[in-house]
Write a protein that holds these residues in place. Structure first.
Motif, PDB file in Angstrom:
ATOM      1  N   ALA A  10       0.829  -1.212   0.000  1.00 16.03           N
ATOM      2  CA  ALA A  10       0.000   0.000   0.000  1.00 16.03           C
ATOM      3  C   ALA A  10       0.861   1.259   0.000  1.00 16.03           C
ATOM      4  O   ALA A  10       0.405   2.340  -0.394  1.00 16.03           O
ATOM      5  CB  ALA A  10      -0.931  -0.005   1.207  1.00 16.03           C
ATOM      6  N   LYS A  11       2.129   1.125   0.412  1.00 16.57           N
ATOM      7  CA  LYS A  11       3.045   2.271   0.450  1.00 16.57           C
ATOM      8  C   LYS A  11       3.950   2.330  -0.776  1.00 16.57           C
ATOM      9  O   LYS A  11       4.745   3.256  -0.917  1.00 16.57           O
ATOM     10  CB  LYS A  11       3.920   2.198   1.711  1.00 16.57           C
ATOM     11  N   CYS A  12       3.844   1.339  -1.651  1.00 19.78           N
ATOM     12  CA  CYS A  12       4.751   1.232  -2.791  1.00 19.78           C
ATOM     13  C   CYS A  12       4.238   2.034  -3.981  1.00 19.78           C
ATOM     14  O   CYS A  12       3.108   1.824  -4.439  1.00 19.78           O
ATOM     15  CB  CYS A  12       4.923  -0.240  -3.180  1.00 19.78           C
ATOM     16  N   THR A  13       5.055   2.915  -4.513  1.00 10.78           N
ATOM     17  CA  THR A  13       4.668   3.716  -5.678  1.00 10.78           C
ATOM     18  C   THR A  13       5.365   3.256  -6.957  1.00 10.78           C
ATOM     19  O   THR A  13       5.079   3.767  -8.035  1.00 10.78           O
ATOM     20  CB  THR A  13       4.987   5.194  -5.438  1.00 10.78           C
ATOM     21  N   LYS A  14       6.289   2.319  -6.834  1.00 14.33           N
ATOM     22  CA  LYS A  14       6.999   1.807  -8.004  1.00 14.33           C
ATOM     23  C   LYS A  14       6.221   0.645  -8.622  1.00 14.33           C
ATOM     24  O   LYS A  14       5.424  -0.007  -7.946  1.00 14.33           O
ATOM     25  CB  LYS A  14       8.416   1.386  -7.620  1.00 14.33           C
ATOM     26  N   PRO A  15       6.425   0.357  -9.900  1.00 17.36           N
ATOM     27  CA  PRO A  15       5.626  -0.666 -10.598  1.00 17.36           C
ATOM     28  C   PRO A  15       5.810  -2.060  -9.999  1.00 17.36           C
ATOM     29  O   PRO A  15       6.897  -2.426  -9.564  1.00 17.36           O
ATOM     30  CB  PRO A  15       6.176  -0.617 -12.030  1.00 17.36           C
ATOM     31  N   ALA A  25      -4.582  -3.169  -2.989  1.00 16.55           N
ATOM     32  CA  ALA A  25      -3.903  -2.252  -2.067  1.00 16.55           C
ATOM     33  C   ALA A  25      -2.771  -1.485  -2.741  1.00 16.55           C
ATOM     34  O   ALA A  25      -2.448  -0.365  -2.344  1.00 16.55           O
ATOM     35  CB  ALA A  25      -3.355  -3.027  -0.872  1.00 16.55           C
ATOM     36  N   LYS A  26      -2.184  -2.072  -3.776  1.00 14.24           N
ATOM     37  CA  LYS A  26      -1.029  -1.468  -4.446  1.00 14.24           C
ATOM     38  C   LYS A  26      -1.464  -0.326  -5.370  1.00 14.24           C
ATOM     39  O   LYS A  26      -2.287  -0.518  -6.258  1.00 14.24           O
ATOM     40  CB  LYS A  26      -0.306  -2.558  -5.254  1.00 14.24           C
ATOM     41  N   PRO A  27      -0.911   0.874  -5.169  1.00  8.49           N
ATOM     42  CA  PRO A  27      -1.196   1.964  -6.110  1.00  8.49           C
ATOM     43  C   PRO A  27      -0.625   1.650  -7.494  1.00  8.49           C
ATOM     44  O   PRO A  27       0.270   0.821  -7.635  1.00  8.49           O
ATOM     45  CB  PRO A  27      -0.475   3.170  -5.486  1.00  8.49           C
ATOM     46  N   HIS A  28      -1.129   2.304  -8.499  1.00 11.61           N
ATOM     47  CA  HIS A  28      -0.578   2.158  -9.846  1.00 11.61           C
ATOM     48  C   HIS A  28       0.829   2.753  -9.889  1.00 11.61           C
ATOM     49  O   HIS A  28       1.157   3.637  -9.096  1.00 11.61           O
ATOM     50  CB  HIS A  28      -1.484   2.877 -10.841  1.00 11.61           C
ATOM     51  N   PRO A  29       1.685   2.235 -10.817  1.00  8.63           N
ATOM     52  CA  PRO A  29       1.421   1.245 -11.868  1.00  8.63           C
ATOM     53  C   PRO A  29       1.535  -0.187 -11.338  1.00  8.63           C
ATOM     54  O   PRO A  29       2.345  -0.469 -10.456  1.00  8.63           O
ATOM     55  CB  PRO A  29       2.491   1.553 -12.909  1.00  8.63           C
TER      56      PRO A  29
END
Length: 328
Positions: A253-258, A281-285
């Protein structure tokens, strides 16, 4: 008479309570010992399995050895443990490097089929660490990917010097399977160097709590309460982390990398349903591939060509110099 009866009931109740406490205490120690105590390992027994399942490894490894591209290295981790990793070099890497992370009770040799994808098909340098308590790395306990994230971050930090490449030229993908996937996701939630470009997780669990709960019910038909709670408390006291704390779900949920998510639709060990809350939970991408008919950690074995294609397309999309420049 009433007093005697009350005393008898109180005595019986105390005995039953003492027995329950003893059983729960014994069960907690047994569970922690069974699940988290690492067994003595060597790499030798893993070679036979690797060649039996993945015969394509033999010609690749022959060429690696002929080119003297394989080496072993040791480093001291932040907790003082002496850790081992296999390094595989490519003269065509140009800074591209894959950190490939093994699963529960496995070691670096068990991940050679994934290393081959990156090295042979994609011309990457490879780092294959043995996690804490596995392979040739020290430690007597299994960390379920949680504290392992610190060690993998250390290997990532050392990568430029390890391969003699400047940090500006380095481009890293982290790829893990099962507990290695959980480790990968736990790494993804931390602050990583700019040269870490993307992640691939294959059949990782939402949390150590969820995985142990699933196994406790599946193997022993037991509920989470009270045994899982007391075992988690014991793990916290003994090893410094709890089952709920070890949460890839919270980390992604804190990860912004693909990140590429892979899971077999017949996985019963880390049940397939776990990948969906992780993906949400994972933001894009991000991207999700459900491997049809595959059980736990068998997506590559069952779908070799498609697995390679999915990984190569995803990683190449986010690990090119053009993307690296525009994303920073």
């Amino acid at each position: 008479m009433k007093k005697t009866t009350k005393n008898w009931i109180a005595t019986v109740s105390a005995v039953i309570l003492a027995i329950l406490i003893a059983v729960i205490t014994y069960g907690s120690f047994y569970l922690v010992d069974y699940a988290l105590t690492s067994k003595p390992q060597s790499h030798k027994k893993n070679w036979g399995k690797a060649f039996a399942w993945y015969p394509e490894l033999r010609p690749w490894l022959d060429s690696i050895r002929a080119e003297r591209a394989w080496s072993d290295t040791f480093a001291i981790m932040p907790d003082g443990t002496r850790a081992h990793a296999v390094l595989i070099r490519s003269t065509e890497a140009n800074g591209r490097t894959a950190v490939v992370v093994h699963g529960y009770t496995n070691n670096s040799i068990d991940m050679l089929h994934i290393a081959r994808i990156y090295n042979k098909e994609m011309h990457y340098n490879i780092v294959l660490p043995d996690l804490h308590g596995h392979g040739l790395t020290g430690g007597n306990d299994i960390q379920m990917g949680w504290k392992d994230r610190i060690d993998v971050l250390k290997w990532i930090e050392m990568a430029p010097k390890t391969f003699g490449i400047s940090a500006d030229s380095m481009r890293i993908v982290v790829h893990g399977i099962s507990m290695g996937a959980a480790t990968t996701m736990c790494v993804s939630g931390e602050k990583t160097p700019k040269y870490v470009r993307c992640f691939v997780e294959d059949c990782g669990y939402t949390s150590a709590w969820d995985e142990f709960k699933h196994e406790l019910h599946g193997r022993y038909s037991l509920p989470a309460f009270p045994l899982l709670y007391t075992a988690s408390w014991l793990t916290k006291a003994k090893y410094g982390w709890s089952f709920k704390e070890a949460s890839p779900l919270k980390q992604v949920a804190k990860c912004t990398k693909p990140m590429l998510f892979i899971h077999g639709d017949k996985d019963t060990f880390v049940p397939t349903w776990m990948v969906y809350p992780l993906y949400e939970a994972k933001p894009h991408p991000k991207k999700l591939w459900i491997a049809p008919g595959s059980g736990h950690a068998f997506a590559y074995r069952d779908h070799r060509k498609e697995y390679i294609k999915k990984v190569e397309e995803f990683v190449n999309q986010f690990n090119t110099p053009l993307y690296c420049r525009t994303s920073e």
